[in-house]
Design a protein around this motif. Structure first.
Motif, PDB file in Angstrom:
ATOM      1  N   ASP A 156       1.238  -1.063  -0.227  1.00 20.72           N
ATOM      2  CA  ASP A 156      -0.355   0.122  -0.135  1.00 20.72           C
ATOM      3  C   ASP A 156       1.240   1.295   0.018  1.00 20.72           C
ATOM      4  O   ASP A 156       1.981   1.302  -0.003  1.00 20.72           O
ATOM      5  CB  ASP A 156      -0.897  -0.150   1.344  1.00 20.72           C
ATOM      6  N   ASP A 157       0.500   2.370   0.100  1.00 19.27           N
ATOM      7  CA  ASP A 157       1.031   3.575  -0.075  1.00 19.27           C
ATOM      8  C   ASP A 157       1.784   4.152   1.625  1.00 19.27           C
ATOM      9  O   ASP A 157       2.055   5.276   1.214  1.00 19.27           O
ATOM     10  CB  ASP A 157       0.572   4.906  -1.010  1.00 19.27           C
ATOM     11  N   THR A 158       1.082   3.239   1.972  1.00 18.82           N
ATOM     12  CA  THR A 158       2.297   3.958   3.474  1.00 18.82           C
ATOM     13  C   THR A 158       2.476   2.579   4.588  1.00 18.82           C
ATOM     14  O   THR A 158       3.355   3.606   5.240  1.00 18.82           O
ATOM     15  CB  THR A 158       0.891   3.938   4.818  1.00 18.82           C
ATOM     16  N   ALA A 159       2.999   1.639   3.964  1.00 14.90           N
ATOM     17  CA  ALA A 159       4.495   1.092   4.774  1.00 14.90           C
ATOM     18  C   ALA A 159       4.820  -0.205   3.893  1.00 14.90           C
ATOM     19  O   ALA A 159       4.462   0.011   2.739  1.00 14.90           O
ATOM     20  CB  ALA A 159       3.316  -0.192   5.570  1.00 14.90           C
ATOM     21  N   VAL A 160       6.473  -0.121   4.181  1.00 12.28           N
ATOM     22  CA  VAL A 160       7.639  -1.356   3.228  1.00 12.28           C
ATOM     23  C   VAL A 160       7.734  -1.736   4.121  1.00 12.28           C
ATOM     24  O   VAL A 160       8.234  -1.163   5.517  1.00 12.28           O
ATOM     25  CB  VAL A 160       8.449  -0.431   2.445  1.00 12.28           C
ATOM     26  N   ALA A 161       7.928  -2.534   3.377  1.00  9.60           N
ATOM     27  CA  ALA A 161       8.570  -3.595   4.438  1.00  9.60           C
ATOM     28  C   ALA A 161      10.106  -4.269   3.741  1.00  9.60           C
ATOM     29  O   ALA A 161       9.992  -4.906   2.511  1.00  9.60           O
ATOM     30  CB  ALA A 161       7.781  -5.568   4.812  1.00  9.60           C
ATOM     31  N   SER A 162      10.928  -4.801   4.189  1.00  9.76           N
ATOM     32  CA  SER A 162      12.168  -5.226   3.582  1.00  9.76           C
ATOM     33  C   SER A 162      13.387  -5.964   4.045  1.00  9.76           C
ATOM     34  O   SER A 162      12.853  -6.700   5.010  1.00  9.76           O
ATOM     35  CB  SER A 162      13.475  -3.992   3.034  1.00  9.76           C
ATOM     36  N   TYR A 163      13.868  -6.911   2.917  1.00 10.64           N
ATOM     37  CA  TYR A 163      14.895  -7.591   4.193  1.00 10.64           C
ATOM     38  C   TYR A 163      16.163  -7.592   2.881  1.00 10.64           C
ATOM     39  O   TYR A 163      16.840  -7.388   1.870  1.00 10.64           O
ATOM     40  CB  TYR A 163      14.379  -9.107   3.595  1.00 10.64           C
ATOM     41  N   THR A 164      17.822  -7.174   3.660  1.00 10.40           N
ATOM     42  CA  THR A 164      18.870  -7.163   2.981  1.00 10.40           C
ATOM     43  C   THR A 164      18.978  -8.367   3.488  1.00 10.40           C
ATOM     44  O   THR A 164      20.273  -9.298   4.850  1.00 10.40           O
ATOM     45  CB  THR A 164      19.442  -5.728   3.699  1.00 10.40           C
ATOM     46  N   ALA A 165      20.416  -8.455   3.145  1.00  9.55           N
ATOM     47  CA  ALA A 165      21.638  -9.534   3.205  1.00  9.55           C
ATOM     48  C   ALA A 165      22.289 -10.068   1.763  1.00  9.55           C
ATOM     49  O   ALA A 165      22.467  -9.174   1.223  1.00  9.55           O
ATOM     50  CB  ALA A 165      20.797 -11.279   2.857  1.00  9.55           C
ATOM     51  N   ALA A 166      23.985 -10.349   2.399  1.00  8.42           N
ATOM     52  CA  ALA A 166      24.653 -10.819   1.690  1.00  8.42           C
ATOM     53  C   ALA A 166      24.647 -11.153   0.687  1.00  8.42           C
ATOM     54  O   ALA A 166      23.655 -12.501   0.804  1.00  8.42           O
ATOM     55  CB  ALA A 166      25.945 -10.742   2.616  1.00  8.42           C
ATOM     56  N   VAL A 167      25.615 -11.676  -0.615  1.00  9.88           N
ATOM     57  CA  VAL A 167      24.882 -12.783  -1.537  1.00  9.88           C
ATOM     58  C   VAL A 167      26.533 -13.096  -1.972  1.00  9.88           C
ATOM     59  O   VAL A 167      27.686 -12.179  -1.538  1.00  9.88           O
ATOM     60  CB  VAL A 167      24.467 -11.617  -2.595  1.00  9.88           C
ATOM     61  N   ASP A 168      26.487 -14.396  -2.228  1.00  4.96           N
ATOM     62  CA  ASP A 168      27.634 -14.685  -2.314  1.00  4.96           C
ATOM     63  C   ASP A 168      28.248 -14.380  -3.887  1.00  4.96           C
ATOM     64  O   ASP A 168      27.456 -14.610  -5.155  1.00  4.96           O
ATOM     65  CB  ASP A 168      27.940 -16.092  -2.454  1.00  4.96           C
TER      66      ASP A 168
END
Length: 123
Positions: free
Chosen positions: A111-123
């Motif tokens: 929606d226009d009010t929330a963002v979920a994210s995932y961050t990690a290293a890549v090989d």
């Protein structure tokens, strides 16, 4: 740190499988998801860029196609949250051939009010 970001918008459906979810979330409903994927790396590759932007766009489009017009409950384990969708897209995109990329973030808004994210290293 260098970054390249690509985006893709797609519609998918889901219903939450929590104990006592809000009624409007417990029934099948649609969202227009926007996936924003940021590739990061401390150095440029041999051709003077972090990664091929066209390849990044194509990889994100192909990954999103798995979920486009689908029910997320059929593709994600557990409660089909936007966080789990971010992890699933990360898994699809982390295999992209881009040796200069060391980290990847998948951010998804439903929606226009929330963002979920995932961050990690890549090989």
């Amino acid at each position: 740190m260098f970054t390249v970001t690509v985006t893709e918008t797609f519609v998918a459906q889901h219903f939450l499988t929590l104990p006592d979810p809000p009624a409007d979330e417990a029934t099948l409903h649609s969202h227009t998801f926007e996936a924003e994927v940021t590739f990061r790396g401390p150095e440029l590759g041999p051709h003077g860029y972090l990664l091929d932007i066209d390849a990044a766009r194509e990889a994100l489009s192909a990954a999103a196609e798995t979920y486009r017009d689908e029910t997320l409950n059929d593709h994600l384990d557990g409660n089909p949250s936007v966080e789990r969708l971010a992890v699933a897209l990360f898994a699809d995109l982390s295999s992209l051939e881009a040796p200069a990329v060391t980290e990847l973030t998948v951010a998804i808004s439903e929606d226009d009010t929330a963002v979920a994210s995932y961050t990690a290293a890549v090989d």
